[in-house]
Scaffold this active site. Structure first.
Site, short mmCIF file in Angstrom:
data_model
loop_
_atom_site.label_atom_id
_atom_site.label_comp_id
_atom_site.label_asym_id
_atom_site.label_seq_id
_atom_site.Cartn_x
_atom_site.Cartn_y
_atom_site.Cartn_z
N LYS A 9 0.83 -1.20 0.00
CA LYS A 9 0.00 0.00 0.00
C LYS A 9 0.88 1.26 0.00
O LYS A 9 2.08 1.19 0.32
CB LYS A 9 -0.91 -0.02 1.24
CG LYS A 9 -1.89 -1.20 1.27
CD LYS A 9 -2.83 -1.09 2.47
CE LYS A 9 -3.86 -2.19 2.49
NZ LYS A 9 -4.88 -2.00 3.54
N TYR A 49 -12.43 -3.73 -3.13
CA TYR A 49 -13.00 -3.62 -1.78
C TYR A 49 -14.52 -3.57 -1.84
O TYR A 49 -15.15 -2.86 -1.05
CB TYR A 49 -12.43 -2.37 -1.09
CG TYR A 49 -10.97 -2.50 -0.68
CD1 TYR A 49 -10.56 -3.49 0.22
CD2 TYR A 49 -10.01 -1.64 -1.18
CE1 TYR A 49 -9.23 -3.62 0.60
CE2 TYR A 49 -8.66 -1.75 -0.80
CZ TYR A 49 -8.29 -2.74 0.08
OH TYR A 49 -6.97 -2.87 0.47
N PHE A 57 -15.95 4.19 6.35
CA PHE A 57 -14.53 4.49 6.08
C PHE A 57 -14.14 4.21 4.63
O PHE A 57 -12.97 4.36 4.27
CB PHE A 57 -13.61 3.72 7.03
CG PHE A 57 -13.83 2.22 7.05
CD1 PHE A 57 -13.26 1.40 6.09
CD2 PHE A 57 -14.61 1.63 8.04
CE1 PHE A 57 -13.46 0.03 6.10
CE2 PHE A 57 -14.81 0.25 8.06
CZ PHE A 57 -14.24 -0.55 7.09
N ARG A 85 -1.14 -14.53 5.28
CA ARG A 85 -2.06 -13.85 6.22
C ARG A 85 -1.50 -13.90 7.64
O ARG A 85 -1.60 -12.93 8.38
CB ARG A 85 -3.45 -14.52 6.19
CG ARG A 85 -4.24 -14.24 4.95
CD ARG A 85 -4.78 -12.83 4.85
NE ARG A 85 -5.86 -12.56 5.77
CZ ARG A 85 -6.63 -11.48 5.70
NH1 ARG A 85 -6.44 -10.57 4.74
NH2 ARG A 85 -7.59 -11.28 6.57
N THR A 91 -5.82 -6.67 11.06
CA THR A 91 -6.04 -5.47 10.22
C THR A 91 -5.52 -4.20 10.89
O THR A 91 -4.79 -3.42 10.27
CB THR A 91 -7.55 -5.32 9.92
OG1 THR A 91 -8.02 -6.53 9.32
CG2 THR A 91 -7.82 -4.15 8.98
N ARG A 102 2.21 -6.08 10.13
CA ARG A 102 1.45 -4.94 10.63
C ARG A 102 1.80 -4.64 12.08
O ARG A 102 1.85 -3.48 12.49
CB ARG A 102 -0.05 -5.20 10.46
CG ARG A 102 -0.51 -5.12 9.00
CD ARG A 102 -1.89 -5.67 8.82
NE ARG A 102 -2.44 -5.44 7.49
CZ ARG A 102 -3.56 -6.01 7.05
NH1 ARG A 102 -4.24 -6.84 7.83
NH2 ARG A 102 -4.01 -5.75 5.84
N ASN A 112 -1.98 0.32 6.90
CA ASN A 112 -1.49 -0.94 7.49
C ASN A 112 -0.59 -1.74 6.53
O ASN A 112 -0.55 -2.97 6.55
CB ASN A 112 -2.65 -1.77 8.02
CG ASN A 112 -3.67 -2.13 6.95
OD1 ASN A 112 -3.49 -1.77 5.79
ND2 ASN A 112 -4.72 -2.83 7.33
N HIS A 115 -1.94 -5.32 1.67
CA HIS A 115 -3.13 -6.16 1.52
C HIS A 115 -2.65 -7.57 1.22
O HIS A 115 -1.65 -7.74 0.50
CB HIS A 115 -4.00 -5.66 0.35
CG HIS A 115 -4.97 -6.71 -0.12
ND1 HIS A 115 -6.19 -6.92 0.51
CD2 HIS A 115 -4.89 -7.63 -1.11
CE1 HIS A 115 -6.81 -7.91 -0.10
NE2 HIS A 115 -6.05 -8.38 -1.08
N GLU A 126 -8.42 -12.03 -7.30
CA GLU A 126 -7.56 -10.84 -7.17
C GLU A 126 -6.35 -10.93 -8.11
O GLU A 126 -5.95 -9.92 -8.70
CB GLU A 126 -7.10 -10.70 -5.71
CG GLU A 126 -8.27 -10.33 -4.80
CD GLU A 126 -7.92 -10.29 -3.32
OE1 GLU A 126 -6.74 -10.55 -2.96
OE2 GLU A 126 -8.81 -10.00 -2.52
P1 ADP Z 1 -7.72 -7.01 5.81
O1 ADP Z 1 -6.95 -6.00 5.00
O2 ADP Z 1 -7.02 -7.33 7.11
O3 ADP Z 1 -8.10 -8.22 5.02
P2 ADP Z 1 -10.51 -6.03 5.58
O4 ADP Z 1 -10.72 -6.80 4.33
O5 ADP Z 1 -11.54 -6.12 6.66
O6 ADP Z 1 -9.10 -6.32 6.29
O7 ADP Z 1 -10.39 -4.48 5.23
C1 ADP Z 1 -9.72 -4.07 4.08
C2 ADP Z 1 -8.99 -2.78 4.37
O8 ADP Z 1 -9.93 -1.76 4.69
C3 ADP Z 1 -8.06 -2.84 5.60
O9 ADP Z 1 -6.80 -3.40 5.31
C4 ADP Z 1 -7.96 -1.40 5.95
O10 ADP Z 1 -7.04 -0.76 5.05
C5 ADP Z 1 -9.36 -0.89 5.66
N1 ADP Z 1 -10.18 -0.92 6.89
C6 ADP Z 1 -10.80 -1.98 7.42
N2 ADP Z 1 -11.46 -1.62 8.56
C7 ADP Z 1 -11.23 -0.30 8.73
C8 ADP Z 1 -11.62 0.66 9.72
N3 ADP Z 1 -12.41 0.32 10.74
N4 ADP Z 1 -11.18 1.93 9.58
C9 ADP Z 1 -10.40 2.27 8.53
N5 ADP Z 1 -9.99 1.41 7.56
C10 ADP Z 1 -10.40 0.14 7.66
#
Ligand code: ADP
Length: 170
Positions: A9, A49, A57, A85, A91, A102, A112, A115, A126
């Site tokens: 990212k 997403y 958000f 993972r 996250t 992370r 973070n 992805h 993907e």
């Molecule tokens: P991951 O990346 O751990 O698989 P998710 O698929 O739930 O998590 O979310 C995708 C991305 O959306 C996260 O990596 C993060 O960048 C963003 N995100 C998720 N939850 C939040 C939140 N509560 N506030 C801000 N950004 C978020």
């Protein structure tokens, strides 16, 4: 062997953490089979997403993920999806365990660092979303027999050196 998609990212690119994070994947024994830099579009981010489009958000995701180019990468290995993972961590960087990417490099939910695909179905979709077939190089790294054992690789075990039939006759 599984393949999984990683996105470095803007938080990784702008903080110059790509080398440190990539070396963790290489040290673990994962093989790079695709890698390129690109600027993500809002359209692509809506697809990628799609499960988060209705979240409050989501505008933050769009803003953050278009703040700089990203690096997209495909990593290959046995159970690569779950292994990556685990290396990635939770996250929210503030809650991710120390020792994870992370946990060691992030202080944020959104910023973070990477992805990583979360399931075999997501990984397949993907990888197709970000790479054309000719941009991928599935291959067997030379070190593979020293990363995985023969049973894991589905190769019949050969007898230890020095114990073949000629040795027995001698
Ligand atoms: P991951 O990346 O751990 O698989 P998710 O698929 O739930 O998590 O979310 C995708 C991305 O959306 C996260 O990596 C993060 O960048 C963003 N995100 C998720 N939850 C939040 C939140 N509560 N506030 C801000 N950004 C978020």
């Amino acid at each position: 062997m599984e393949q999984t998609l990683i996105i470095f990212k803007p938080s990784a690119i702008e903080r110059a953490l790509v080398g440190k994070v990539l070396s963790r994947f290489e040290q673990k024994g994962l093989t790079i089979t695709g890698m390129k830099m690109m600027q993500l579009s809002e359209e692509l981010l809506h697809q990628h997403y799609s499960h988060l489009v209705s979240k409050p958000f989501f505008p933050l995701i769009l803003h953050s993920m278009t703040a700089s180019p990203v690096i997209v990468m495909v990593l290959q290995g046995i159970q690569a999806i779950s292994v990556v993972r685990s290396l990635t961590g939770a996250t929210n960087g503030r809650e991710a365990l120390p020792g994870t990417i992370r946990g060691d490099f992030a202080m944020s939910n959104q910023e973070n660092i990477i992805h990583a695909s979360s399931s075999p179905e997501d990984a397949e979709t993907e990888i197709r979303r970000f790479f054309r077939p000719e941009e991928l190089f599935p291959r067997t790294a030379a070190a593979t027999p020293f990363i995985n054992s023969t049973d894991e690789l589905g190769i019949p075990a050969s007898p230890p050196q020095g114990t073949d039939s000629q040795d027995k006759k001698a």
